[in-house]
Write a protein that holds these residues in place. Structure first.
Motif, mmCIF file in Angstrom:
data_model
loop_
_atom_site.group_PDB
_atom_site.id
_atom_site.type_symbol
_atom_site.label_atom_id
_atom_site.label_comp_id
_atom_site.label_asym_id
_atom_site.label_seq_id
_atom_site.Cartn_x
_atom_site.Cartn_y
_atom_site.Cartn_z
ATOM 1 N N PHE A 3 24.969 -42.512 -87.289
ATOM 2 C CA PHE A 3 25.108 -41.416 -88.253
ATOM 3 C C PHE A 3 23.767 -41.143 -88.928
ATOM 4 O O PHE A 3 23.338 -39.996 -89.052
ATOM 5 C CB PHE A 3 26.176 -41.726 -89.301
ATOM 6 C CG PHE A 3 26.308 -40.634 -90.328
ATOM 7 C CD1 PHE A 3 27.030 -39.487 -90.038
ATOM 8 C CD2 PHE A 3 25.696 -40.741 -91.562
ATOM 9 C CE1 PHE A 3 27.143 -38.467 -90.970
ATOM 10 C CE2 PHE A 3 25.802 -39.732 -92.498
ATOM 11 C CZ PHE A 3 26.535 -38.588 -92.196
ATOM 12 N N ALA A 4 23.086 -42.199 -89.363
ATOM 13 C CA ALA A 4 21.793 -42.025 -90.032
ATOM 14 C C ALA A 4 20.779 -41.384 -89.091
ATOM 15 O O ALA A 4 20.036 -40.485 -89.491
ATOM 16 C CB ALA A 4 21.277 -43.372 -90.544
ATOM 17 N N ARG A 5 20.758 -41.809 -87.830
ATOM 18 C CA ARG A 5 19.829 -41.210 -86.865
ATOM 19 C C ARG A 5 20.157 -39.742 -86.649
ATOM 20 O O ARG A 5 19.262 -38.895 -86.604
ATOM 21 C CB ARG A 5 19.864 -41.978 -85.540
ATOM 22 C CG ARG A 5 19.232 -43.357 -85.641
ATOM 23 C CD ARG A 5 18.997 -43.979 -84.276
ATOM 24 N NE ARG A 5 20.189 -44.118 -83.479
ATOM 25 C CZ ARG A 5 20.905 -45.233 -83.369
ATOM 26 N NH1 ARG A 5 20.540 -46.305 -84.041
ATOM 27 N NH2 ARG A 5 21.972 -45.276 -82.599
ATOM 28 N N ALA A 6 21.444 -39.440 -86.525
ATOM 29 C CA ALA A 6 21.840 -38.044 -86.334
ATOM 30 C C ALA A 6 21.511 -37.213 -87.568
ATOM 31 O O ALA A 6 21.052 -36.071 -87.450
ATOM 32 C CB ALA A 6 23.330 -37.952 -86.018
ATOM 33 N N ALA A 7 21.720 -37.775 -88.746
ATOM 34 C CA ALA A 7 21.416 -37.054 -89.989
ATOM 35 C C ALA A 7 19.926 -36.746 -90.072
ATOM 36 O O ALA A 7 19.525 -35.638 -90.443
ATOM 37 C CB ALA A 7 21.879 -37.857 -91.199
ATOM 38 N N ARG A 8 19.077 -37.719 -89.708
ATOM 39 C CA ARG A 8 17.631 -37.477 -89.722
ATOM 40 C C ARG A 8 17.249 -36.426 -88.694
ATOM 41 O O ARG A 8 16.374 -35.600 -88.930
ATOM 42 C CB ARG A 8 16.871 -38.782 -89.485
ATOM 43 C CG ARG A 8 16.922 -39.715 -90.669
ATOM 44 C CD ARG A 8 15.947 -40.864 -90.548
ATOM 45 N NE ARG A 8 16.052 -41.630 -89.337
ATOM 46 C CZ ARG A 8 16.878 -42.658 -89.139
ATOM 47 N NH1 ARG A 8 17.699 -43.020 -90.088
ATOM 48 N NH2 ARG A 8 16.889 -43.300 -87.997
ATOM 49 N N ARG A 9 17.913 -36.442 -87.550
ATOM 50 C CA ARG A 9 17.616 -35.453 -86.510
ATOM 51 C C ARG A 9 18.002 -34.054 -86.988
ATOM 52 O O ARG A 9 17.281 -33.088 -86.750
ATOM 53 C CB ARG A 9 18.369 -35.819 -85.243
ATOM 54 C CG ARG A 9 17.899 -35.104 -84.034
ATOM 55 C CD ARG A 9 18.581 -35.657 -82.818
ATOM 56 N NE ARG A 9 17.925 -35.181 -81.621
ATOM 57 C CZ ARG A 9 18.427 -35.318 -80.424
ATOM 58 N NH1 ARG A 9 19.573 -35.922 -80.264
ATOM 59 N NH2 ARG A 9 17.784 -34.858 -79.386
ATOM 60 N N ILE A 10 19.129 -33.942 -87.661
ATOM 61 C CA ILE A 10 19.558 -32.654 -88.208
ATOM 62 C C ILE A 10 18.568 -32.196 -89.267
ATOM 63 O O ILE A 10 18.177 -31.034 -89.303
ATOM 64 C CB ILE A 10 20.992 -32.766 -88.776
ATOM 65 C CG1 ILE A 10 21.978 -32.926 -87.609
ATOM 66 C CG2 ILE A 10 21.345 -31.567 -89.637
ATOM 67 C CD1 ILE A 10 23.328 -33.440 -88.027
ATOM 68 N N LEU A 11 18.133 -33.115 -90.114
ATOM 69 C CA LEU A 11 17.142 -32.771 -91.133
ATOM 70 C C LEU A 11 15.855 -32.283 -90.484
ATOM 71 O O LEU A 11 15.229 -31.336 -90.961
ATOM 72 C CB LEU A 11 16.864 -33.977 -92.038
ATOM 73 C CG LEU A 11 15.852 -33.759 -93.140
ATOM 74 C CD1 LEU A 11 16.332 -32.691 -94.120
ATOM 75 C CD2 LEU A 11 15.567 -35.054 -93.871
ATOM 76 N N ALA A 12 15.478 -32.890 -89.387
ATOM 77 C CA ALA A 12 14.250 -32.487 -88.693
ATOM 78 C C ALA A 12 14.313 -31.021 -88.271
ATOM 79 O O ALA A 12 13.293 -30.330 -88.280
ATOM 80 C CB ALA A 12 14.015 -33.370 -87.474
ATOM 81 N N HIS A 13 15.499 -30.542 -87.931
ATOM 82 C CA HIS A 13 15.650 -29.142 -87.529
ATOM 83 C C HIS A 13 15.496 -28.180 -88.699
ATOM 84 O O HIS A 13 15.314 -26.988 -88.489
ATOM 85 C CB HIS A 13 17.003 -28.916 -86.845
ATOM 86 C CG HIS A 13 17.054 -29.475 -85.465
ATOM 87 N ND1 HIS A 13 16.453 -28.882 -84.388
ATOM 88 C CD2 HIS A 13 17.625 -30.610 -84.998
ATOM 89 C CE1 HIS A 13 16.647 -29.613 -83.316
ATOM 90 N NE2 HIS A 13 17.353 -30.669 -83.654
ATOM 91 N N THR A 14 15.544 -28.689 -89.931
ATOM 92 C CA THR A 14 15.402 -27.822 -91.109
ATOM 93 C C THR A 14 13.963 -27.779 -91.620
ATOM 94 O O THR A 14 13.677 -27.050 -92.554
ATOM 95 C CB THR A 14 16.321 -28.286 -92.253
ATOM 96 O OG1 THR A 14 15.874 -29.547 -92.744
ATOM 97 C CG2 THR A 14 17.763 -28.375 -91.807
ATOM 98 N N MET A 15 13.070 -28.549 -91.007
ATOM 99 C CA MET A 15 11.683 -28.589 -91.465
ATOM 100 C C MET A 15 10.995 -27.246 -91.222
ATOM 101 O O MET A 15 11.369 -26.486 -90.331
ATOM 102 C CB MET A 15 10.908 -29.681 -90.728
ATOM 103 C CG MET A 15 11.368 -31.082 -91.071
ATOM 104 S SD MET A 15 10.501 -32.314 -90.089
ATOM 105 C CE MET A 15 8.961 -32.380 -90.979
ATOM 106 N N ALA A 16 9.961 -27.011 -91.987
ATOM 107 C CA ALA A 16 9.182 -25.774 -91.854
ATOM 108 C C ALA A 16 8.554 -25.701 -90.456
ATOM 109 O O ALA A 16 8.134 -26.712 -89.902
ATOM 110 C CB ALA A 16 8.096 -25.724 -92.914
#
Length: 162
Positions: A3-16
């Motif tokens: 879950f934590a890895r997936a959450a970080r991956r999702i966050l990565a898609h929101t980066m500038a």
């Protein structure tokens, strides 16, 4: 956990886009064979070029902790996710990533929303044990609230940086 890895991956898609572009250049430089994945050897070489003193064991552990799809290598999204500095993580960015999950009316991530989104993030993978994925992140009621989501992003147990 996953879950934590997936959450970080999702966050990565929101980066500038500008930050993602910089990271794309670094990733492509590390990716010596051009296959779009960083093998442990390529990651070790790249990190050493940047001045990091890493052992083969540390690189293997890092690859295992970042490799959400289980390929034995690090893809670009996982690479970007690994660069997230939680001390500088803007609240709106974290909230945007949190909202990528289909939230309950009480702004909580449920097992159903994890199943749906991880199915999208892990294309080609079967997501079977959602409860197991969420263990350690979910409250006693079986949901993940925003504070737990941020904690999962910032304190990945498998990397032990917190």
């Amino acid at each position: 956990g996953r879950f934590a890895r997936a959450a970080r991956r999702i966050l990565a898609h929101t980066m500038a886009d500008s930050r993602r572009g910089e990271l794309r250049d670094i990733f492509e430089h590390f990716d010596q064979d051009g296959d779009g994945m960083l093998s442990p050897a390529e990651l070790a070489t790249g990190l050493r070029e940047l001045g990091a003193e890493v052992t083969e064991g540390e690189v293997e552990t890092l690859v295992t902790s970042l490799d959400i799809a289980g390929h034995g290598a690090v893809g670009f999204s996982d690479f970007v996710a690994a660069t997230i500095n939680c001390e500088e993580l803007p609240y709106p960015t974290a909230w945007t990533a949190f909202k990528r999950f289909e939230l309950s009316p009480r702004d909580e991530i449920t097992e159903a929303s994890v199943r749906k989104l991880l199915g999208e993030v892990e294309t080609g993978s079967r997501v079977q044990n959602i409860h197991g994925i969420m263990v350690g992140e979910a409250s006693s009621s079986g949901v993940v609230v925003f504070e737990d989501f941020v904690s999962a992003l910032c304190c990945p147990e498998e990397i032990k940086v917190c």
